[in-house]
Design an enzyme around this catalytic site. Structure first.
Site, mmCIF file in Angstrom:
data_model
loop_
_atom_site.group_PDB
_atom_site.id
_atom_site.type_symbol
_atom_site.label_atom_id
_atom_site.label_comp_id
_atom_site.label_asym_id
_atom_site.label_seq_id
_atom_site.Cartn_x
_atom_site.Cartn_y
_atom_site.Cartn_z
ATOM 1 N N ASP A 191 2.911 2.132 -5.770
ATOM 2 C CA ASP A 191 2.309 2.830 -4.620
ATOM 3 C C ASP A 191 2.866 4.219 -4.285
ATOM 4 O OD1 ASP A 191 1.041 0.437 -4.531
ATOM 5 O OD2 ASP A 191 1.367 0.069 -2.403
ATOM 6 N N GLU A 221 11.153 -9.074 -4.248
ATOM 7 C CA GLU A 221 10.079 -8.175 -4.702
ATOM 8 C C GLU A 221 10.669 -7.046 -5.560
ATOM 9 O OE1 GLU A 221 8.060 -6.501 -1.351
ATOM 10 O OE2 GLU A 221 6.425 -5.642 -2.536
HETATM 11 C C1 2M8 Z 1 1.951 -3.308 -3.196
HETATM 12 O O1 2M8 Z 1 0.711 -2.713 -2.836
HETATM 13 C C2 2M8 Z 1 0.023 -3.089 -1.629
HETATM 14 C C3 2M8 Z 1 -1.305 -2.348 -1.613
HETATM 15 O O2 2M8 Z 1 -2.056 -2.737 -2.716
HETATM 16 C C4 2M8 Z 1 0.815 -2.739 -0.389
HETATM 17 O O3 2M8 Z 1 1.657 -1.837 -0.442
HETATM 18 O O4 2M8 Z 1 0.556 -3.336 0.658
HETATM 19 C C5 2M8 Z 1 2.291 -2.784 -4.615
HETATM 20 O O5 2M8 Z 1 3.607 -3.113 -4.966
HETATM 21 C C6 2M8 Z 1 1.292 -3.359 -5.630
HETATM 22 O O6 2M8 Z 1 1.648 -3.004 -6.927
HETATM 23 C C7 2M8 Z 1 1.192 -4.871 -5.506
HETATM 24 O O7 2M8 Z 1 0.167 -5.339 -6.335
HETATM 25 C C8 2M8 Z 1 0.928 -5.325 -4.063
HETATM 26 C C9 2M8 Z 1 1.034 -6.847 -3.906
HETATM 27 O O8 2M8 Z 1 2.220 -7.320 -4.475
HETATM 28 O O9 2M8 Z 1 1.871 -4.721 -3.175
#
Ligand code: 2M8
Length: 439
Positions: free
Chosen positions: A168, A409
Protein backbone atom coordinates in the site's frame (compact mmCIF):
# COMPACT_ATOMS: atom_id res chain seq x y z
CA UNK A 1 13.17 -23.20 16.48
CA UNK A 2 10.42 -25.79 16.65
CA UNK A 3 9.03 -25.94 13.11
CA UNK A 4 6.63 -28.81 13.86
CA UNK A 5 5.02 -27.04 16.85
CA UNK A 6 4.74 -23.78 14.92
CA UNK A 7 3.31 -25.51 11.86
CA UNK A 8 0.61 -26.80 14.16
CA UNK A 9 -0.01 -23.24 15.39
CA UNK A 10 -0.08 -21.95 11.81
CA UNK A 11 -2.79 -24.45 10.95
CA UNK A 12 -4.78 -23.27 13.97
CA UNK A 13 -4.51 -19.64 12.80
CA UNK A 14 -5.87 -20.62 9.39
CA UNK A 15 -8.67 -22.63 10.96
CA UNK A 16 -9.58 -19.81 13.32
CA UNK A 17 -9.65 -17.25 10.47
CA UNK A 18 -11.69 -19.53 8.22
CA UNK A 19 -15.28 -18.43 7.62
CA UNK A 20 -16.70 -21.45 5.79
CA UNK A 21 -15.33 -21.61 2.25
CA UNK A 22 -13.15 -18.50 2.58
CA UNK A 23 -10.61 -17.11 5.03
CA UNK A 24 -10.19 -13.55 6.29
CA UNK A 25 -6.66 -12.08 6.59
CA UNK A 26 -7.11 -11.15 10.29
CA UNK A 27 -10.48 -11.02 12.07
CA UNK A 28 -10.21 -7.66 13.82
CA UNK A 29 -8.38 -5.63 11.19
CA UNK A 30 -9.48 -7.29 7.94
CA UNK A 31 -12.82 -9.10 8.32
CA UNK A 32 -13.53 -9.47 4.56
CA UNK A 33 -11.89 -11.54 1.82
CA UNK A 34 -8.87 -10.17 -0.07
CA UNK A 35 -7.71 -11.45 -3.45
CA UNK A 36 -4.00 -12.05 -3.00
CA UNK A 37 -4.39 -12.96 0.68
CA UNK A 38 -6.68 -15.84 -0.30
CA UNK A 39 -4.20 -16.92 -2.96
CA UNK A 40 -1.40 -17.13 -0.36
CA UNK A 41 -3.78 -18.88 2.02
CA UNK A 42 -4.61 -21.50 -0.63
CA UNK A 43 -0.88 -22.09 -1.22
CA UNK A 44 -0.45 -22.82 2.50
CA UNK A 45 -3.60 -24.92 2.80
CA UNK A 46 -2.67 -26.98 -0.27
CA UNK A 47 -0.10 -28.85 1.83
CA UNK A 48 -2.47 -30.29 4.41
CA UNK A 49 -6.01 -29.51 3.21
CA UNK A 50 -6.09 -29.48 -0.61
CA UNK A 51 -9.88 -29.64 -0.78
CA UNK A 52 -10.20 -26.56 1.44
CA UNK A 53 -7.52 -24.86 -0.61
CA UNK A 54 -9.62 -25.54 -3.70
CA UNK A 55 -12.68 -24.08 -1.95
CA UNK A 56 -10.70 -20.93 -1.09
CA UNK A 57 -9.91 -20.41 -4.79
CA UNK A 58 -13.48 -21.17 -5.87
CA UNK A 59 -14.83 -18.70 -3.32
CA UNK A 60 -12.71 -15.93 -4.89
CA UNK A 61 -14.38 -16.58 -8.21
CA UNK A 62 -17.76 -15.71 -6.68
CA UNK A 63 -16.57 -12.10 -6.73
CA UNK A 64 -15.43 -12.05 -10.35
CA UNK A 65 -17.03 -9.38 -12.53
CA UNK A 66 -18.65 -10.32 -15.82
CA UNK A 67 -15.91 -8.45 -17.75
CA UNK A 68 -13.31 -10.75 -16.11
CA UNK A 69 -12.04 -8.36 -13.41
CA UNK A 70 -11.11 -9.98 -10.11
CA UNK A 71 -11.85 -7.46 -7.33
CA UNK A 72 -9.26 -6.92 -4.64
CA UNK A 73 -11.90 -7.44 -1.92
CA UNK A 74 -15.13 -9.35 -1.54
CA UNK A 75 -17.17 -7.75 1.20
CA UNK A 76 -18.27 -10.68 3.30
CA UNK A 77 -17.46 -10.12 6.96
CA UNK A 78 -19.29 -8.17 9.61
CA UNK A 79 -18.54 -4.47 9.99
CA UNK A 80 -15.21 -3.50 11.56
CA UNK A 81 -13.49 -2.42 8.35
CA UNK A 82 -14.22 1.06 7.16
CA UNK A 83 -14.36 0.41 3.41
CA UNK A 84 -17.38 -1.84 2.98
CA UNK A 85 -20.40 -2.06 0.68
CA UNK A 86 -21.41 1.61 1.03
CA UNK A 87 -17.92 2.83 0.37
CA UNK A 88 -17.24 0.80 -2.76
CA UNK A 89 -20.77 0.75 -4.25
CA UNK A 90 -19.78 -1.89 -6.75
CA UNK A 91 -23.37 -1.95 -8.03
CA UNK A 92 -22.51 1.23 -9.94
CA UNK A 93 -20.82 -0.99 -12.52
CA UNK A 94 -22.97 -3.12 -14.80
CA UNK A 95 -20.24 -5.76 -14.66
CA UNK A 96 -20.25 -6.27 -10.88
CA UNK A 97 -21.95 -9.38 -9.54
CA UNK A 98 -25.50 -8.76 -8.30
CA UNK A 99 -25.46 -11.20 -5.39
CA UNK A 100 -22.28 -10.08 -3.67
CA UNK A 101 -20.63 -6.72 -2.92
CA UNK A 102 -17.01 -6.19 -3.90
CA UNK A 103 -14.44 -3.45 -4.34
CA UNK A 104 -13.95 -2.02 -7.84
CA UNK A 105 -10.18 -2.39 -8.22
CA UNK A 106 -7.93 -5.43 -8.44
CA UNK A 107 -4.77 -6.75 -6.70
CA UNK A 108 -1.55 -8.53 -7.82
CA UNK A 109 -2.54 -11.51 -10.01
CA UNK A 110 -1.52 -14.35 -7.66
CA UNK A 111 -4.64 -16.33 -8.54
CA UNK A 112 -3.21 -18.60 -11.26
CA UNK A 113 -0.11 -19.32 -9.16
CA UNK A 114 -2.23 -20.46 -6.22
CA UNK A 115 -4.60 -22.40 -8.47
CA UNK A 116 -1.67 -24.32 -9.96
CA UNK A 117 -0.37 -25.19 -6.47
CA UNK A 118 -3.84 -26.46 -5.58
CA UNK A 119 -4.15 -28.40 -8.85
CA UNK A 120 -0.91 -30.23 -8.07
CA UNK A 121 -1.98 -30.96 -4.49
CA UNK A 122 -5.38 -32.40 -5.42
CA UNK A 123 -5.86 -36.09 -6.11
CA UNK A 124 -5.96 -37.18 -9.77
CA UNK A 125 -9.66 -37.80 -9.29
CA UNK A 126 -10.41 -34.24 -8.08
CA UNK A 127 -8.23 -32.36 -10.55
CA UNK A 128 -10.46 -32.30 -13.66
CA UNK A 129 -13.45 -30.81 -11.82
CA UNK A 130 -11.27 -28.17 -10.19
CA UNK A 131 -9.59 -27.25 -13.46
CA UNK A 132 -12.88 -27.08 -15.31
CA UNK A 133 -14.18 -24.79 -12.57
CA UNK A 134 -11.27 -22.35 -12.45
CA UNK A 135 -9.54 -22.26 -15.84
CA UNK A 136 -12.11 -20.29 -17.88
CA UNK A 137 -12.37 -17.67 -15.12
CA UNK A 138 -8.61 -17.25 -14.74
CA UNK A 139 -8.19 -16.94 -18.50
CA UNK A 140 -10.89 -14.24 -18.51
CA UNK A 141 -9.09 -12.46 -15.66
CA UNK A 142 -5.77 -12.38 -17.51
CA UNK A 143 -7.56 -11.27 -20.68
CA UNK A 144 -9.19 -8.46 -18.72
CA UNK A 145 -5.76 -7.35 -17.50
CA UNK A 146 -4.45 -7.16 -21.05
CA UNK A 147 -7.62 -5.70 -22.59
CA UNK A 148 -8.45 -3.07 -19.99
CA UNK A 149 -5.16 -2.37 -18.24
CA UNK A 150 -2.65 -2.49 -21.02
CA UNK A 151 -3.64 0.56 -23.06
CA UNK A 152 -0.36 0.92 -24.97
CA UNK A 153 -0.21 -2.78 -25.72
CA UNK A 154 3.31 -3.06 -24.30
CA UNK A 155 2.56 -6.18 -22.28
CA UNK A 156 2.87 -4.17 -19.06
CA UNK A 157 -0.22 -3.85 -16.94
CA UNK A 158 -1.06 -0.44 -15.48
CA UNK A 159 -2.41 -0.04 -11.94
CA UNK A 160 -4.48 2.92 -10.84
CA UNK A 161 -4.49 2.65 -7.05
CA UNK A 162 -1.86 1.82 -4.37
CA UNK A 163 -4.23 -0.85 -3.03
CA UNK A 164 -4.01 -2.61 -6.41
CA UNK A 165 -0.28 -2.98 -5.85
CA UNK A 166 -0.71 -4.68 -2.45
CA UNK A 167 2.30 -2.86 -0.94
CA UNK A 168 0.00 0.00 0.00
CA UNK A 169 2.25 2.85 1.18
CA UNK A 170 5.42 1.75 -0.60
CA UNK A 171 7.55 4.85 -1.43
CA UNK A 172 7.17 4.89 -5.26
CA UNK A 173 3.38 4.96 -4.95
CA UNK A 174 3.30 7.53 -2.16
CA UNK A 175 5.70 9.72 -4.12
CA UNK A 176 3.50 9.52 -7.19
CA UNK A 177 0.35 10.17 -5.17
CA UNK A 178 1.90 13.21 -3.50
CA UNK A 179 2.80 14.76 -6.84
CA UNK A 180 -0.49 13.91 -8.56
CA UNK A 181 -2.86 16.70 -9.50
CA UNK A 182 -5.13 17.40 -6.56
CA UNK A 183 -8.82 17.15 -7.12
CA UNK A 184 -11.96 18.48 -5.46
CA UNK A 185 -12.30 18.22 -1.74
CA UNK A 186 -8.84 16.82 -1.02
CA UNK A 187 -7.18 19.98 -2.32
CA UNK A 188 -9.02 22.05 0.27
CA UNK A 189 -8.72 19.35 2.91
CA UNK A 190 -4.93 19.15 2.50
CA UNK A 191 -4.54 22.92 2.71
CA UNK A 192 -6.60 23.06 5.89
CA UNK A 193 -4.95 19.94 7.39
CA UNK A 194 -8.38 18.33 7.59
CA UNK A 195 -6.93 14.87 6.98
CA UNK A 196 -6.07 14.85 10.70
CA UNK A 197 -9.81 14.58 11.43
CA UNK A 198 -9.87 11.37 9.39
CA UNK A 199 -7.63 9.84 12.05
CA UNK A 200 -10.49 10.09 14.55
CA UNK A 201 -12.63 7.77 12.41
CA UNK A 202 -10.04 5.25 11.28
CA UNK A 203 -10.71 1.77 12.61
CA UNK A 204 -7.26 0.39 11.79
CA UNK A 205 -5.54 2.76 14.22
CA UNK A 206 -7.86 1.64 16.98
CA UNK A 207 -6.55 -1.93 16.60
CA UNK A 208 -2.93 -1.19 15.67
CA UNK A 209 -0.69 1.73 16.86
CA UNK A 210 -0.96 4.61 14.38
CA UNK A 211 2.83 4.77 13.85
CA UNK A 212 2.60 1.31 12.26
CA UNK A 213 -0.03 2.37 9.72
CA UNK A 214 -0.51 4.59 6.71
CA UNK A 215 -0.46 8.32 7.58
CA UNK A 216 -3.80 10.17 7.62
CA UNK A 217 -2.71 12.18 4.60
CA UNK A 218 -1.80 9.11 2.55
CA UNK A 219 -5.02 7.39 3.68
CA UNK A 220 -7.09 10.38 2.58
CA UNK A 221 -5.44 10.38 -0.84
CA UNK A 222 -6.19 6.66 -1.22
CA UNK A 223 -9.82 7.14 -0.22
CA UNK A 224 -10.20 10.06 -2.64
CA UNK A 225 -8.87 7.98 -5.52
CA UNK A 226 -11.32 5.19 -4.82
CA UNK A 227 -14.17 7.73 -4.73
CA UNK A 228 -13.13 9.11 -8.12
CA UNK A 229 -13.17 5.60 -9.58
CA UNK A 230 -16.53 4.83 -8.08
CA UNK A 231 -17.95 7.86 -9.92
CA UNK A 232 -16.44 6.47 -13.13
CA UNK A 233 -18.19 3.16 -12.40
CA UNK A 234 -14.77 1.49 -12.15
CA UNK A 235 -14.55 1.58 -15.92
CA UNK A 236 -10.80 1.22 -16.68
CA UNK A 237 -11.12 2.95 -20.04
CA UNK A 238 -12.71 6.02 -18.47
CA UNK A 239 -10.20 5.97 -15.60
CA UNK A 240 -7.20 5.69 -17.93
CA UNK A 241 -8.48 8.41 -20.27
CA UNK A 242 -7.51 11.12 -17.81
CA UNK A 243 -5.78 9.31 -14.93
CA UNK A 244 -4.95 10.95 -11.62
CA UNK A 245 -2.24 8.35 -11.05
CA UNK A 246 -1.22 5.34 -13.12
CA UNK A 247 1.75 3.09 -12.60
CA UNK A 248 3.37 0.24 -14.47
CA UNK A 249 3.91 -1.84 -11.38
CA UNK A 250 7.03 -3.90 -10.91
CA UNK A 251 5.28 -6.07 -8.35
CA UNK A 252 2.18 -6.87 -10.39
CA UNK A 253 3.94 -7.29 -13.72
CA UNK A 254 6.56 -9.65 -12.29
CA UNK A 255 3.83 -11.66 -10.60
CA UNK A 256 1.92 -11.63 -13.88
CA UNK A 257 4.85 -13.26 -15.68
CA UNK A 258 4.87 -16.09 -13.11
CA UNK A 259 1.06 -16.28 -13.13
CA UNK A 260 0.98 -16.55 -16.93
CA UNK A 261 3.42 -19.46 -16.74
CA UNK A 262 1.23 -21.11 -14.10
CA UNK A 263 -1.85 -20.57 -16.24
CA UNK A 264 -0.20 -22.13 -19.28
CA UNK A 265 0.84 -25.12 -17.15
CA UNK A 266 -2.74 -25.60 -15.97
CA UNK A 267 -4.00 -25.35 -19.54
CA UNK A 268 -1.53 -28.07 -20.48
CA UNK A 269 -2.59 -30.29 -17.58
CA UNK A 270 -6.20 -29.82 -18.70
CA UNK A 271 -5.13 -30.76 -22.21
CA UNK A 272 -6.60 -27.68 -23.86
CA UNK A 273 -5.19 -24.72 -25.80
CA UNK A 274 -4.65 -21.10 -24.67
CA UNK A 275 -6.24 -18.26 -26.69
CA UNK A 276 -3.75 -17.03 -29.31
CA UNK A 277 -3.91 -13.36 -28.28
CA UNK A 278 -3.16 -14.33 -24.69
CA UNK A 279 -0.01 -16.19 -25.72
CA UNK A 280 1.16 -13.12 -27.67
CA UNK A 281 0.61 -10.86 -24.66
CA UNK A 282 2.36 -13.30 -22.34
CA UNK A 283 5.52 -13.09 -24.46
CA UNK A 284 5.38 -9.29 -24.44
CA UNK A 285 5.20 -9.08 -20.65
CA UNK A 286 8.18 -11.38 -20.22
CA UNK A 287 10.31 -9.22 -22.52
CA UNK A 288 9.09 -5.92 -21.06
CA UNK A 289 10.27 -6.57 -17.48
CA UNK A 290 13.79 -5.53 -18.48
CA UNK A 291 12.50 -2.04 -19.34
CA UNK A 292 12.22 -1.43 -15.57
CA UNK A 293 16.02 -1.64 -15.19
CA UNK A 294 18.00 1.50 -14.36
CA UNK A 295 21.63 1.11 -15.35
CA UNK A 296 22.81 4.06 -13.28
CA UNK A 297 21.65 2.71 -9.93
CA UNK A 298 21.73 -0.95 -11.05
CA UNK A 299 18.25 -1.84 -9.89
CA UNK A 300 14.65 -2.17 -11.09
CA UNK A 301 11.94 0.45 -10.46
CA UNK A 302 8.27 0.82 -11.38
CA UNK A 303 7.32 3.38 -14.04
CA UNK A 304 5.01 6.36 -13.84
CA UNK A 305 2.70 5.62 -16.75
CA UNK A 306 1.83 9.30 -17.22
CA UNK A 307 5.37 10.69 -17.43
CA UNK A 308 7.00 7.54 -18.81
CA UNK A 309 9.80 7.85 -16.22
CA UNK A 310 10.95 5.27 -13.70
CA UNK A 311 10.11 6.25 -10.11
CA UNK A 312 13.50 5.87 -8.49
CA UNK A 313 12.42 5.42 -4.90
CA UNK A 314 14.12 2.20 -3.70
CA UNK A 315 11.85 -0.56 -2.41
CA UNK A 316 11.73 -4.34 -2.10
CA UNK A 317 9.94 -4.47 -5.47
CA UNK A 318 13.38 -4.34 -7.09
CA UNK A 319 13.81 -8.07 -6.25
CA UNK A 320 10.53 -9.22 -7.81
CA UNK A 321 12.10 -9.76 -11.27
CA UNK A 322 13.86 -12.75 -9.64
CA UNK A 323 10.43 -14.23 -8.99
CA UNK A 324 9.30 -13.52 -12.55
CA UNK A 325 12.14 -15.70 -13.82
CA UNK A 326 12.36 -13.56 -16.96
CA UNK A 327 15.64 -11.73 -16.30
CA UNK A 328 19.15 -12.80 -17.30
CA UNK A 329 21.47 -14.65 -14.87
CA UNK A 330 23.78 -11.61 -14.82
CA UNK A 331 20.92 -9.35 -13.72
CA UNK A 332 20.07 -11.92 -11.04
CA UNK A 333 23.70 -11.68 -9.85
CA UNK A 334 23.40 -7.90 -9.55
CA UNK A 335 20.17 -8.26 -7.55
CA UNK A 336 21.67 -10.82 -5.20
CA UNK A 337 24.60 -8.51 -4.54
CA UNK A 338 22.15 -5.75 -3.59
CA UNK A 339 20.02 -8.14 -1.52
CA UNK A 340 22.93 -9.29 0.62
CA UNK A 341 24.34 -5.76 1.06
CA UNK A 342 23.87 -4.06 4.48
CA UNK A 343 20.96 -1.98 3.09
CA UNK A 344 18.76 -5.06 2.67
CA UNK A 345 20.34 -7.60 5.03
CA UNK A 346 19.89 -6.47 8.67
CA UNK A 347 19.32 -8.99 11.50
CA UNK A 348 15.93 -9.91 10.07
CA UNK A 349 15.93 -9.56 6.29
CA UNK A 350 14.34 -8.45 3.96
CA UNK A 351 13.10 -4.93 4.85
CA UNK A 352 10.46 -3.54 2.50
CA UNK A 353 12.57 -0.39 2.08
CA UNK A 354 16.40 -0.39 2.42
CA UNK A 355 17.39 0.52 5.97
CA UNK A 356 19.64 3.41 4.87
CA UNK A 357 16.93 5.08 2.76
CA UNK A 358 15.27 8.30 4.02
CA UNK A 359 11.84 6.66 3.59
CA UNK A 360 12.75 3.75 5.88
CA UNK A 361 10.92 3.29 9.17
CA UNK A 362 11.27 -0.13 10.84
CA UNK A 363 7.66 -0.18 12.06
CA UNK A 364 5.78 1.61 9.31
CA UNK A 365 3.71 -0.86 7.30
CA UNK A 366 5.19 -1.20 3.77
CA UNK A 367 7.90 1.40 4.40
CA UNK A 368 10.43 -0.76 6.23
CA UNK A 369 9.03 -3.85 7.99
CA UNK A 370 9.64 -7.41 6.82
CA UNK A 371 6.65 -9.25 5.32
CA UNK A 372 6.28 -13.01 4.90
CA UNK A 373 4.97 -12.73 1.34
CA UNK A 374 7.81 -10.58 0.00
CA UNK A 375 10.37 -12.90 1.63
CA UNK A 376 8.53 -15.80 0.02
CA UNK A 377 8.79 -14.17 -3.45
CA UNK A 378 12.49 -13.56 -2.98
CA UNK A 379 13.16 -17.11 -1.74
CA UNK A 380 11.33 -18.61 -4.74
CA UNK A 381 13.23 -16.26 -7.05
CA UNK A 382 16.60 -17.16 -5.50
CA UNK A 383 15.82 -20.86 -5.89
CA UNK A 384 14.88 -20.31 -9.48
CA UNK A 385 18.23 -18.72 -10.31
CA UNK A 386 20.23 -21.34 -8.41
CA UNK A 387 21.10 -19.34 -5.28
CA UNK A 388 20.14 -22.24 -3.07
CA UNK A 389 22.38 -21.33 -0.12
CA UNK A 390 21.03 -17.80 0.21
CA UNK A 391 17.49 -19.09 -0.36
CA UNK A 392 18.00 -21.60 2.46
CA UNK A 393 19.47 -18.96 4.75
CA UNK A 394 16.57 -16.58 4.11
CA UNK A 395 14.07 -19.40 4.62
CA UNK A 396 15.64 -20.21 8.00
CA UNK A 397 15.77 -16.59 9.06
CA UNK A 398 12.12 -16.07 8.05
CA UNK A 399 10.89 -19.20 9.82
CA UNK A 400 12.98 -18.38 12.91
CA UNK A 401 11.61 -14.84 13.05
CA UNK A 402 8.03 -16.12 12.89
CA UNK A 403 8.64 -18.91 15.44
CA UNK A 404 10.05 -16.36 17.89
CA UNK A 405 7.51 -13.59 17.34
CA UNK A 406 4.25 -15.15 16.21
CA UNK A 407 2.17 -14.95 13.04
CA UNK A 408 2.16 -11.18 12.84
CA UNK A 409 1.23 -9.16 9.80
CA UNK A 410 4.77 -7.70 9.56
CA UNK A 411 8.00 -7.55 11.59
CA UNK A 412 10.75 -5.12 12.53
CA UNK A 413 13.88 -5.88 10.49
CA UNK A 414 16.03 -4.87 13.49
CA UNK A 415 14.41 -6.80 16.33
CA UNK A 416 12.02 -9.22 14.63
CA UNK A 417 9.22 -7.80 16.80
CA UNK A 418 5.76 -8.64 15.43
CA UNK A 419 3.80 -5.59 14.20
CA UNK A 420 0.36 -4.86 12.76
CA UNK A 421 -2.33 -7.51 13.18
CA UNK A 422 -1.80 -10.72 15.17
CA UNK A 423 -2.63 -14.13 13.74
CA UNK A 424 -2.33 -12.95 10.18
CA UNK A 425 -3.42 -15.59 7.69
CA UNK A 426 -0.81 -15.20 4.94
CA UNK A 427 2.05 -15.27 7.47
CA UNK A 428 0.67 -18.59 8.75
CA UNK A 429 0.04 -19.96 5.26
CA UNK A 430 3.44 -19.04 3.85
CA UNK A 431 5.12 -20.31 7.03
CA UNK A 432 3.60 -23.69 6.18
CA UNK A 433 4.77 -23.49 2.58
CA UNK A 434 8.33 -22.48 3.53
CA UNK A 435 8.45 -25.02 6.37
CA UNK A 436 7.51 -27.68 3.91
CA UNK A 437 10.44 -26.93 1.64
CA UNK A 438 12.83 -26.50 4.59
CA UNK A 439 12.21 -30.01 5.93
C1 2M8 B 1 -3.56 -4.13 3.19
O1 2M8 B 1 -4.42 -3.40 2.32
C2 2M8 B 1 -5.73 -2.98 2.74
C3 2M8 B 1 -6.41 -2.33 1.55
O2 2M8 B 1 -6.53 -3.27 0.53
C4 2M8 B 1 -5.66 -1.99 3.89
O3 2M8 B 1 -4.64 -1.31 4.05
O4 2M8 B 1 -6.66 -1.85 4.60
C5 2M8 B 1 -2.33 -4.54 2.34
O5 2M8 B 1 -1.31 -5.05 3.15
C6 2M8 B 1 -2.76 -5.58 1.28
O6 2M8 B 1 -1.66 -6.06 0.59
C7 2M8 B 1 -3.52 -6.72 1.92
O7 2M8 B 1 -4.03 -7.56 0.92
C8 2M8 B 1 -4.68 -6.24 2.81
C9 2M8 B 1 -5.31 -7.38 3.61
O8 2M8 B 1 -4.33 -8.13 4.27
O9 2M8 B 1 -4.21 -5.25 3.74
Amino acid sequence: MDIAANSHKAKLVLRQNNRGNWTCPAPKLYPHQWLWDSAFIAIGLAHHKPTEAAAEIMSLLEGQWSNGMMPHMIIRGESGYWAGTDFWQSHRSKYAPKEIATSGITQPPMLAIAALAVTKALSQADRPTFLAGVLPSIIRYHQWLYRERCPKNTGLVVLVHPWENGLDNTPPWMQMLASARQTGWTKVAEQLNLHKILGLFRQDVQTVPSDERLSDLDAMRCINLAMIYSKKRYDSRRILKKPVVALESLVSNCILVAANAALLEMIEIANTKPPVNLVENIKKTELAIESFWDEKTTQYYPRNYLSGSLIKAPSIATFLPLYSGSISPSRADQLVELLTSPSYWPNFPVPSVPIDDPNFDDKLYWQGPVWANTNWFIIKGLERYGYTDIARELTHKSLGMICANGFSEYFSPFTGEGLGADDFSWTAALFLDLANSAI
